[in-house]
Design a protein around this motif. Sequence first.
Motif, short mmCIF file in Angstrom:
data_model
loop_
_atom_site.label_atom_id
_atom_site.label_comp_id
_atom_site.label_asym_id
_atom_site.label_seq_id
_atom_site.Cartn_x
_atom_site.Cartn_y
_atom_site.Cartn_z
N PHE A 40 0.82 -1.21 0.00
CA PHE A 40 0.00 0.00 0.00
C PHE A 40 0.86 1.26 0.00
CE2 PHE A 40 -3.23 -3.02 1.08
CZ PHE A 40 -4.40 -2.46 0.59
N TYR A 41 2.10 1.15 0.43
CA TYR A 41 3.02 2.29 0.38
C TYR A 41 3.76 2.35 -0.95
CZ TYR A 41 2.44 2.88 5.44
OH TYR A 41 1.91 3.11 6.69
N ALA A 42 4.04 1.19 -1.53
CA ALA A 42 4.90 1.14 -2.72
C ALA A 42 4.19 1.58 -3.99
CB ALA A 42 5.45 -0.27 -2.90
N ALA A 43 2.87 1.40 -4.05
CA ALA A 43 2.11 1.76 -5.26
C ALA A 43 0.65 1.92 -4.89
CB ALA A 43 2.28 0.69 -6.33
N GLY A 48 -7.33 -6.21 -6.45
CA GLY A 48 -7.07 -7.41 -5.65
C GLY A 48 -6.65 -7.07 -4.23
N MET A 49 -5.80 -6.06 -4.10
CA MET A 49 -5.38 -5.63 -2.77
C MET A 49 -6.57 -5.14 -1.96
SD MET A 49 -1.89 -3.66 -3.92
CE MET A 49 -1.60 -2.85 -2.33
N LEU A 50 -7.46 -4.39 -2.61
CA LEU A 50 -8.62 -3.86 -1.91
C LEU A 50 -9.60 -4.96 -1.52
CD1 LEU A 50 -9.29 -0.58 -3.92
CD2 LEU A 50 -8.05 -0.88 -1.76
N ASP A 51 -9.78 -5.92 -2.40
CA ASP A 51 -10.65 -7.05 -2.06
C ASP A 51 -10.16 -7.76 -0.81
OD1 ASP A 51 -12.33 -6.60 -4.19
OD2 ASP A 51 -11.41 -8.11 -5.49
N ASN A 52 -8.85 -7.90 -0.68
CA ASN A 52 -8.29 -8.57 0.49
C ASN A 52 -8.36 -7.72 1.74
OD1 ASN A 52 -7.58 -11.00 -0.76
ND2 ASN A 52 -5.62 -10.21 -1.46
N ILE A 53 -8.00 -6.45 1.64
CA ILE A 53 -7.91 -5.62 2.83
C ILE A 53 -9.29 -5.31 3.41
CG2 ILE A 53 -8.00 -3.29 1.81
CD1 ILE A 53 -5.46 -4.48 4.46
N HIS A 82 -13.07 3.16 -2.71
CA HIS A 82 -12.97 2.72 -4.10
C HIS A 82 -11.59 3.03 -4.66
CE1 HIS A 82 -17.18 1.66 -4.25
NE2 HIS A 82 -17.49 2.82 -3.69
N GLN A 83 -11.25 2.34 -5.74
CA GLN A 83 -9.89 2.40 -6.27
C GLN A 83 -9.52 3.80 -6.77
OE1 GLN A 83 -9.07 -0.05 -9.72
NE2 GLN A 83 -6.98 -0.45 -9.03
N GLY A 84 -10.44 4.49 -7.44
CA GLY A 84 -10.12 5.80 -7.99
C GLY A 84 -9.65 6.79 -6.96
N PRO A 85 -10.42 7.06 -5.90
CA PRO A 85 -9.95 7.97 -4.86
C PRO A 85 -8.66 7.53 -4.19
CG PRO A 85 -12.31 7.63 -4.68
CD PRO A 85 -11.81 6.65 -5.70
N LEU A 86 -8.47 6.22 -4.10
CA LEU A 86 -7.25 5.73 -3.47
C LEU A 86 -6.02 5.96 -4.34
CD1 LEU A 86 -8.53 2.45 -1.81
CD2 LEU A 86 -7.64 4.47 -0.65
N GLU A 190 -2.16 12.24 9.66
CA GLU A 190 -2.42 13.68 9.60
C GLU A 190 -3.00 14.10 8.26
OE1 GLU A 190 0.12 17.90 9.78
OE2 GLU A 190 1.08 15.99 10.34
N HIS A 191 -2.55 13.48 7.16
CA HIS A 191 -2.92 13.95 5.82
C HIS A 191 -3.96 13.09 5.11
CE1 HIS A 191 0.13 17.11 5.62
NE2 HIS A 191 0.99 16.26 6.17
N ALA A 192 -4.12 11.85 5.49
CA ALA A 192 -5.01 10.94 4.76
C ALA A 192 -6.47 11.32 4.96
CB ALA A 192 -4.78 9.50 5.19
N GLU A 193 -7.25 11.11 3.91
CA GLU A 193 -8.69 11.33 3.97
C GLU A 193 -9.49 10.05 3.80
OE1 GLU A 193 -9.69 14.33 1.14
OE2 GLU A 193 -8.51 15.90 2.14
N THR A 194 -8.89 9.01 3.23
CA THR A 194 -9.59 7.74 3.06
C THR A 194 -9.39 6.89 4.31
OG1 THR A 194 -7.68 6.63 2.08
CG2 THR A 194 -9.20 7.79 0.57
N LEU A 195 -10.39 6.07 4.62
CA LEU A 195 -10.25 5.20 5.77
C LEU A 195 -9.20 4.13 5.53
CD1 LEU A 195 -11.88 2.24 5.30
CD2 LEU A 195 -13.84 3.75 5.48
N THR A 196 -8.95 3.80 4.25
CA THR A 196 -7.93 2.80 3.94
C THR A 196 -6.56 3.23 4.45
OG1 THR A 196 -9.09 2.06 1.96
CG2 THR A 196 -6.75 1.55 2.09
N TYR A 197 -6.15 4.43 4.11
CA TYR A 197 -4.81 4.86 4.51
C TYR A 197 -4.74 5.26 5.98
CZ TYR A 197 -2.55 3.93 0.16
OH TYR A 197 -2.01 3.27 -0.91
N LEU A 198 -5.85 5.70 6.54
CA LEU A 198 -5.86 5.90 7.99
C LEU A 198 -5.67 4.56 8.70
CD1 LEU A 198 -8.82 8.44 8.28
CD2 LEU A 198 -6.40 8.90 8.74
N ALA A 199 -6.30 3.51 8.15
CA ALA A 199 -6.15 2.18 8.74
C ALA A 199 -4.74 1.63 8.51
CB ALA A 199 -7.18 1.23 8.15
N ILE A 200 -4.20 1.83 7.32
CA ILE A 200 -2.84 1.36 7.04
C ILE A 200 -1.84 1.98 8.01
CG2 ILE A 200 -0.95 1.45 5.36
CD1 ILE A 200 -3.00 -0.71 4.74
N ALA A 201 -2.03 3.24 8.34
CA ALA A 201 -1.15 3.90 9.32
C ALA A 201 -1.22 3.20 10.67
CB ALA A 201 -1.52 5.36 9.45
#
Length: 223
Positions: A40-43, A48-53, A82-86, A190-201
């Motif tokens: 999630f940091y590298a690209a 598929g990644m979203l389906d899993n996470i 969704h993939q687009g905003p991410l 501090e900067h993320a707006e999606t719950l995905t990246y808030l969770a990844i942190a």
Amino acid sequence: MTIDPANSPESFDPTAAPATEDVINRGVRLGTVASVISGFYAAAPTLGMLDNIFNPELLAVWPLRDEVSQQGVDLLLSGHDHQGPLRSEWLTLYGYHPAVPPTESARGNTEAAASHAQRYQRDHFAAPQVADAPADHIGPELAYAGHVATSIAMQYRAGVDVTAEGTDLLAFCTDHLGPLATAVADETEEHAETLTYLAIALLTLGYINELFSFAKFVAAQAA
């Protein structure tokens, strides 16, 4: 280090935290988490990644059971990005002009990339999900630490003394991955707006805490 009969694959319970001395289970769990979050940091995440996470069955058995990691899991269970905003968020956070610099060189350590490349070659580390990122990028560093934790677990299972490997992993965490990952995770929150990246942190902070604990324990054991 000697093997305790209770410290075996048969005692693996994905819904409970393993004992501190359970090197096999702890190392395998760290390797599993690293293989997920590093990408999630590298690209920008793939479908598929979203389906899993966002898979509730997989989240129910997230390998790390600490409070911070479970906060990240709960956040992922609360919705779905969704993939687009991410894609846009990944570019904003870690892309060409990143709000969150993801490499050690961008944070002042210009020698880390070359030394890490040598380290990865020495330890036969290769991970396709982070292959295009620089060696001192948080993605490869997370994946590498997971690779080493898994290697320690497998060597320990075979009866090999892994004290030196634990000491080396602890030094890598202390000098490189720990400071980088903590800064990146804090700034991502501090900067993320999606719950995905808030969770990844949050998942990253949980991983780093467990990685330090694991490396310290292994390093402290007598042969």
